[in-house]
Design a protein around this motif. Structure first.
Motif, short mmCIF file in Angstrom:
data_model
loop_
_atom_site.label_atom_id
_atom_site.label_comp_id
_atom_site.label_asym_id
_atom_site.label_seq_id
_atom_site.Cartn_x
_atom_site.Cartn_y
_atom_site.Cartn_z
N VAL A 207 -1.55 2.42 -10.15
CA VAL A 207 -2.24 1.75 -8.88
C VAL A 207 -2.26 0.26 -9.14
O VAL A 207 -2.76 -0.27 -10.14
CB VAL A 207 -3.82 2.29 -8.88
CG1 VAL A 207 -4.54 1.70 -7.82
CG2 VAL A 207 -3.89 3.87 -8.65
N ASN A 208 -1.83 -0.46 -8.09
CA ASN A 208 -1.75 -1.82 -8.05
C ASN A 208 -3.00 -2.62 -7.79
O ASN A 208 -3.22 -2.42 -6.36
CB ASN A 208 -0.49 -2.48 -7.20
CG ASN A 208 -0.54 -4.00 -7.35
OD1 ASN A 208 -1.42 -4.67 -8.00
ND2 ASN A 208 0.43 -4.61 -6.53
N THR A 209 -3.86 -2.71 -8.56
CA THR A 209 -5.29 -3.34 -7.77
C THR A 209 -5.51 -4.63 -7.52
O THR A 209 -6.40 -5.13 -7.13
CB THR A 209 -6.56 -3.06 -8.97
OG1 THR A 209 -6.19 -3.65 -10.17
CG2 THR A 209 -6.37 -1.36 -9.45
N PHE A 210 -4.24 -5.31 -7.64
CA PHE A 210 -4.05 -6.51 -6.93
C PHE A 210 -3.39 -6.68 -5.48
O PHE A 210 -3.27 -7.63 -5.23
CB PHE A 210 -3.20 -7.78 -7.77
CG PHE A 210 -3.84 -7.81 -9.26
CD1 PHE A 210 -4.68 -8.74 -9.45
CD2 PHE A 210 -3.25 -6.99 -10.29
CE1 PHE A 210 -5.47 -8.92 -10.69
CE2 PHE A 210 -3.99 -7.20 -11.65
CZ PHE A 210 -4.77 -8.16 -11.64
N PRO B 225 -3.63 -6.61 -1.63
CA PRO B 225 -4.50 -6.52 -0.77
C PRO B 225 -4.96 -5.75 0.15
O PRO B 225 -6.24 -5.61 0.53
CB PRO B 225 -3.92 -7.79 0.09
CG PRO B 225 -2.84 -8.39 -0.54
CD PRO B 225 -2.33 -7.38 -1.66
N GLN B 226 -4.14 -4.37 0.24
CA GLN B 226 -4.70 -3.37 0.92
C GLN B 226 -5.64 -2.45 -0.01
O GLN B 226 -6.47 -2.01 0.53
CB GLN B 226 -3.33 -2.44 1.24
CG GLN B 226 -3.95 -1.16 2.22
CD GLN B 226 -4.26 -1.73 3.59
OE1 GLN B 226 -3.92 -2.56 4.06
NE2 GLN B 226 -5.43 -0.95 4.01
N PHE B 227 -5.22 -2.50 -1.08
CA PHE B 227 -6.35 -1.95 -2.47
C PHE B 227 -7.57 -2.56 -2.02
O PHE B 227 -8.70 -1.71 -2.10
CB PHE B 227 -5.69 -1.84 -3.51
CG PHE B 227 -6.76 -1.48 -4.71
CD1 PHE B 227 -6.91 0.02 -4.96
CD2 PHE B 227 -7.48 -2.35 -5.27
CE1 PHE B 227 -7.77 0.30 -5.71
CE2 PHE B 227 -8.40 -2.05 -6.27
CZ PHE B 227 -8.64 -0.68 -6.63
N LEU B 228 -7.41 -3.88 -2.06
CA LEU B 228 -8.79 -4.69 -1.92
C LEU B 228 -9.64 -4.36 -0.86
O LEU B 228 -10.89 -4.73 -0.81
CB LEU B 228 -8.33 -5.99 -2.39
CG LEU B 228 -7.80 -6.45 -3.62
CD1 LEU B 228 -7.32 -7.81 -3.58
CD2 LEU B 228 -8.80 -6.30 -4.69
N GLN B 229 -9.38 -3.67 0.28
CA GLN B 229 -9.85 -3.39 1.32
C GLN B 229 -11.23 -2.69 1.05
O GLN B 229 -12.39 -2.87 1.66
CB GLN B 229 -9.00 -2.71 2.46
CG GLN B 229 -8.37 -3.83 3.19
CD GLN B 229 -8.91 -5.07 3.72
OE1 GLN B 229 -9.75 -5.09 4.46
NE2 GLN B 229 -8.52 -6.37 3.32
N ASP B 230 -10.86 -1.41 0.13
CA ASP B 230 -12.01 -0.51 -0.32
C ASP B 230 -11.74 0.01 -1.66
O ASP B 230 -11.39 0.84 -2.09
CB ASP B 230 -12.22 0.46 0.62
CG ASP B 230 -13.15 1.36 0.35
OD1 ASP B 230 -14.05 0.92 -0.46
OD2 ASP B 230 -13.43 2.51 0.77
#
Length: 427
Positions: free
Chosen positions: A17-20, A22-27
């Motif tokens: 999981v790429n937690t950087f 931007p799509q992940f950072l939505q939620d």
């Protein structure tokens, strides 16, 4: 680093999981919950970053500032792994290379500068601002359109920016410049900004520096009752340093006051309105009892976590819980995860303005680096919410503009805009 959009962060290997992204950072919160249970500390093999997710472990790290250092400025300046920073560095060289003072400094330098800057936020000074902040809230509502607006730009960004501008002793009519400069600093802290954005940010940072050097010289010649005058004329002799602060130190402190004094507060004000609209029972309770506003602020801070993550650098081989870390490694403390930790907060994904321990969140950090402007931010928001709810009747999302997007930032969290409708009452 690219993210495979087919990967499910709740079922695929945590390492994938790429937690950087931007799509992940939505939620990020469902994944945070997963890591708290499966891997409260883990090392990302792609970047070498060590992630810490639980309340107790983050508190443990922050209790050891000499082992887990805040000296991460050079890492942020590098823009991330394998990024070419030569062009932006050439632009920044046209200004001043700032000194580590508060956020990116360690003891004893950190305490020395924090002590000086904290004079701007004494309990007495903040307490005396009640009427002033209330009047400003009303003035800003008066300027808002009669039936709807984009709330963040019309109100939430302006309130803390005007307060900090007044405190610094610079004119409010430079708001557009202050906002652009804040966005530039935030972009460099985001962890995900592309090269074009970082080059733009570098130009804005130099512009910020030149503006405030002129202000510093003016305050040096003609001091007045404001924070910049206090800092310019501060005598460091009693701190074991017989001199006045230089540009590199003053600009560092002013940069932090400008950003910390506005961005997180703006995001929390915006989030509070969004959460109340989404939880009409909570809105009814606080409207019926405005004394709940102080706890509303704390729960909104906990639930949003406007400072969602924060860096540390390991200074010596050590361990976090049972996980061994090595000197030189980067650690990312997931404050947003800690603030949703069920071991600390019952039913943590529920927004509850009457939560008994809401104030025990890490939204302002924890330990020696707790946000210097925390009590001022609390004061502004606790005054603003009851007035907003009284004067903006039937406040609701604009159904034609309700696509909420969060900022693409690793460190900071907040929606980019919030379009609302209402019926505005006169003061």
């Amino acid at each position: 680093m690219q993210t495979d959009t087919k990967l499910n962060p709740l079922t695929c290997p945590i390492q994938d999981v790429n937690t950087f992204d931007p799509q992940f950072l939505q939620d990020p919160y469902p994944f945070y919950a997963r890591t708290r249970g499966e891997a409260p500390v883990y090392r990302d093999e792609k970047t070498g970053t060590i992630f810490v997710a639980t309340y107790d472990l983050i508190k443990e790290v922050n209790s050891q500032p000499l082992i887990f250092s805040n000296g991460f400025r050079d890492t942020l300046a590098a823009g991330g792994v394998n990024k070419d920073t030569s062009e932006e560095n050439a632009i920044l060289a046209q200004g001043w290379i700032i000194k580590d003072t508060m956020l990116t400094a360690d003891p004893p330098e950190h305490q020395r500068y924090r002590k000086l800057a904290s004079k701007a936020f004494t309990f007495k000074r903040v307490t005396q601002m009640t009427a002033y902040v209330g009047d400003l809230v009303h003035d800003l509502i008066d300027e808002m359109p009669e039936d709807g607006c984009e709330f963040k730009s019309a109100f939430a960004a302006k309130l803390p920016m005007y307060v900090i501008a007044d405190a610094l002793g610079v004119p409010r009519d430079n708001f557009d410049k202050f906002e652009a400069w804040t966005n530039a600093f935030v972009a460099r802290l985001s962890g995900v900004a592309d090269q074009e954005t970082r080059i733009w940010a570098a130009h804005k940072i130099v512009e910020f520096q030149k503006y405030f050097v002129d202000v510093i010289e003016e305050k040096r010649a003609n001091p007045s009752e404001d924070v910049i005058s206090d800092l310019v004329h501060a005598d460091l002799a009693h701190e074991g340093d017989p001199r006045k602060m230089e540009y590199e130190e003053l600009l560092s402190i002013l940069q932090q006051l400008l950003v910390a004094g506005n961005e997180t507060t703006a995001h929390t004000l915006t989030a509070g309105i969004h959460y109340l609209i989404s939880h009409p029972d909570q809105m009814a309770r606080v409207k019926a009892d405005p004394d709940l506003s102080a706890n509303l602020v704390e729960e909104t801070l906990r639930y949003l976590s406007p400072t969602n993550n924060m860096w540390r650098v390991v200074k010596q081989d050590h361990q976090i819980g049972d996980f061994k870390v090595k000197a030189g490694e980067l650690v990312l403390l997931r404050y947003g995860s800690a603030n949703r930790d069920s071991a600390k907060f019952e039913d943590p994904d529920r927004y509850d303005i009457e939560r008994a321990n809401a104030k025990e969140h890490f939204a302002f950090g924890v330990g020696i680096h707790t946000c210097i402007g925390a009590q001022l931010a609390r004061k502004e928001m606790a005054i603003a919410f009851p007035i907003l709810l009284e004067r903006l009747q039937d406040i609701r999302l604009d159904p034609t503009k309700s696509d909420l997007r969060y900022l693409p930032s690793v460190l900071l969290r907040g929606v980019e805009n919030l379009n609302v409708l209402y019926s505005k009452k006169p003061r």
